[in-house]
Design an enzyme around this catalytic site. Structure first.
Site, short mmCIF file in Angstrom:
data_model
loop_
_atom_site.label_atom_id
_atom_site.label_comp_id
_atom_site.label_asym_id
_atom_site.label_seq_id
_atom_site.Cartn_x
_atom_site.Cartn_y
_atom_site.Cartn_z
N ASN A 4 -15.54 20.60 -41.89
CA ASN A 4 -16.12 19.71 -42.90
C ASN A 4 -17.45 20.30 -43.35
O ASN A 4 -17.95 21.25 -42.74
CB ASN A 4 -16.28 18.29 -42.34
N ASP A 6 -11.46 14.52 -36.53
CA ASP A 6 -10.54 13.50 -36.03
C ASP A 6 -9.23 14.11 -35.55
O ASP A 6 -8.57 13.56 -34.67
CB ASP A 6 -10.24 12.49 -37.14
N LYS A 60 -5.64 36.58 -35.15
CA LYS A 60 -5.46 36.19 -36.54
C LYS A 60 -3.99 36.28 -36.90
O LYS A 60 -3.37 37.34 -36.77
CB LYS A 60 -6.29 37.07 -37.46
N ASP A 90 -12.01 10.67 -28.96
CA ASP A 90 -13.07 9.93 -29.65
C ASP A 90 -14.32 9.96 -28.77
O ASP A 90 -14.41 9.24 -27.76
CB ASP A 90 -12.62 8.50 -29.90
N PHE A 111 -23.18 7.13 -36.51
CA PHE A 111 -23.32 7.34 -37.95
C PHE A 111 -21.94 7.22 -38.58
O PHE A 111 -20.93 7.56 -37.96
CB PHE A 111 -23.89 8.73 -38.24
N LYS A 135 -16.14 0.23 -37.63
CA LYS A 135 -16.29 1.34 -36.68
C LYS A 135 -17.22 0.95 -35.54
O LYS A 135 -16.95 1.28 -34.37
CB LYS A 135 -16.82 2.57 -37.42
N LYS A 164 -15.66 0.86 -31.73
CA LYS A 164 -16.08 1.88 -30.78
C LYS A 164 -17.11 1.38 -29.77
O LYS A 164 -17.50 2.12 -28.87
CB LYS A 164 -16.64 3.08 -31.54
#
Length: 408
Positions: free
Chosen positions: A213, A286, A296, A313, A331, A345, A349
């Site tokens: 990300n 996730d 590779k 998690d 966050f 959330k 959690k």
């Protein structure tokens, strides 16, 4: 944090004075009011004209100190005017004067005539720095709560000696000054231990390809800096990030790189027991590829569809393990309605609070220098953080955590 704030910079006689030019320029461009005082020795390295040009205001020297004043004494005016002071480079000579309360020039008189927090950044030859007398003075200065210090780093010095004595870089001086302006020098987190994770994780398909990300880790690094500046002992567990982000932190913060979610979970759980606050600012994956090759894969061997499996998690695991006296903050990077998913959330959690952060708004989210958010806690309170720098947002988050624990 800087606009219209009053910053006085005292420049000592050392080659590192050239670094202070960048500090003065950056502060002035950000809208701060900057005044510069040079010692006689400092004028040998950088001229008053240079600092006057960069600060958009006359720079002061001892010649100004000894001239007849049209009003109140200059050192009194400057000492009462400033919100925060930076002494850089701090020489062995000025260090000794600070410790013993000597005042024989404009700079040291201004220090004694002021009450603001003072950030000091020593710079000198390694042998000079390691002298027993200098270290004795340094340790004594550390006992004075008014002084906030940036220990000199190691490297090649101007004298070609390799060792301790390098002045802190502008990239480290500027955030610390901003923190002092925010906290007014308060060290309210002394004795606290904070565990912070930051940055994105990489879940590898083969030796070079991965799912990831855009997280840069800037928010987590800002949290680490803010906590450090307020006196906390900080452990930063981070994904792969630009090394320059950690400049000035590695010597004062335990920085542990964890490129994958599994590695991050392992290290976080290892570090958990000794912490007071845990802040989860990382963008942890996730899902991960179901299989991973240590080589590779040729293009012809790449799967047309990629089977994925969930990763553990980390937040939920910590929530189930932590002690009641530990505070856990998460966050939530969201698009669209960013409050409702964050609240869900937090409940799911088992977090004490969550910082809901919209990443689809201008100047917010991954990679930006600024941010805004809503802090939601388990009591049902919501506190808005308006658009601001990530360092200021970090301080506001720490304020909220302190209030949460106090009222729990």
């Amino acid at each position: 944090m800087l606009f219209h704030r009053k910053v006085l910079i005292g420049v000592g006689g050392g080659i590192a004075a050239y670094k202070v030019c960048q500090v003065v320029s950056t502060l002035a461009k950000a809208g701060a009011q900057v005044r510069v005082v040079l010692t006689d020795a400092a004028e040998k390295f950088v001229t008053p004209l240079t600092f006057a040009t960069l600060s958009r205001h006359a720079a002061y020297t001892d010649a100004d100190f000894w001239q007849a004043s049209q009003g109140r004494p200059l050192h009194i005016e400057l000492g009462e005017w400033t919100d925060v002071m930076l002494l850089a480079p701090l020489t062995a000579n000025t260090l000794g004067k600070l410790v013993y309360g000597f005042a024989d020039n404009l700079l040291t008189n201004t220090v004694l005539a002021s009450t603001c927090p003072i950030l000091v950044a020593p710079a000198m030859n390694t042998d000079m720095w390691q002298q027993t007398s200098v270290q004795r003075n340094w340790q004594q200065l550390l006992q004075d709560p008014r002084y906030h210090t940036l220990h000199p780093g190691s490297g090649r010095l101007a004298c070609d000696r390799v060792g301790e004595g390098r002045m802190a870089e502008p990239e480290d001086l500027l955030p610390h000054l901003q923190s002092l302006l925010y906290t007014q020098g308060q060290r309210d987190l002394v004795g606290k231990r904070l565990l912070i994770n930051s940055g994105g994780t990489r879940e590898f398909l083969d030796a070079v390809r991965y799912l990831g990300n855009p997280s840069t880790g800037k928010m987590g690094v800002a949290l680490a800096r803010a906590a450090l500046h307020r006196g906390a002992a900080v452990t930063l567990v981070h994904g792969v990030m630009e090394p320059s982000l950690l400049n000035g932190l590695r010597d004062r913060v335990l920085c542990l790189e964890t490129p994958t979610a599994l590695a991050m979970e392992t290290v976080m759980m290892e570090q958990l027991e000794q912490q007071d606050w845990i802040i989860l600012a990382a963008a942890v994956a996730d899902m991960r590829p179901a299989t991973m090759s240590d080589r590779k894969l040729p293009k012809a061997e790449l799967p047309e569809s990629l089977p994925l499996v969930p990763v553990n998690d980390i937040a939920a695991a910590i929530a189930q393990t932590k002690r009641p006296d530990q505070t856990l903050i998460g966050f939530a990077a969201q698009t669209g309605d960013y409050i409702t998913p964050a609240l869900e959330k937090m409940q799911r959690k088992g977090l004490d609070a969550i910082v809901a952060n919209p990443i689809d708004q201008p100047n917010s989210g991954f990679g930006s220098e600024t941010n805004f958010a809503m802090i939601c806690d388990r009591r049902g309170q919501q506190t808005a953080i308006p658009p601001c720098s990530k360092l200021e947002m970090a301080h506001r988050v720490l304020d909220a955590i302190g209030g949460l624990k106090h009222e729990a």
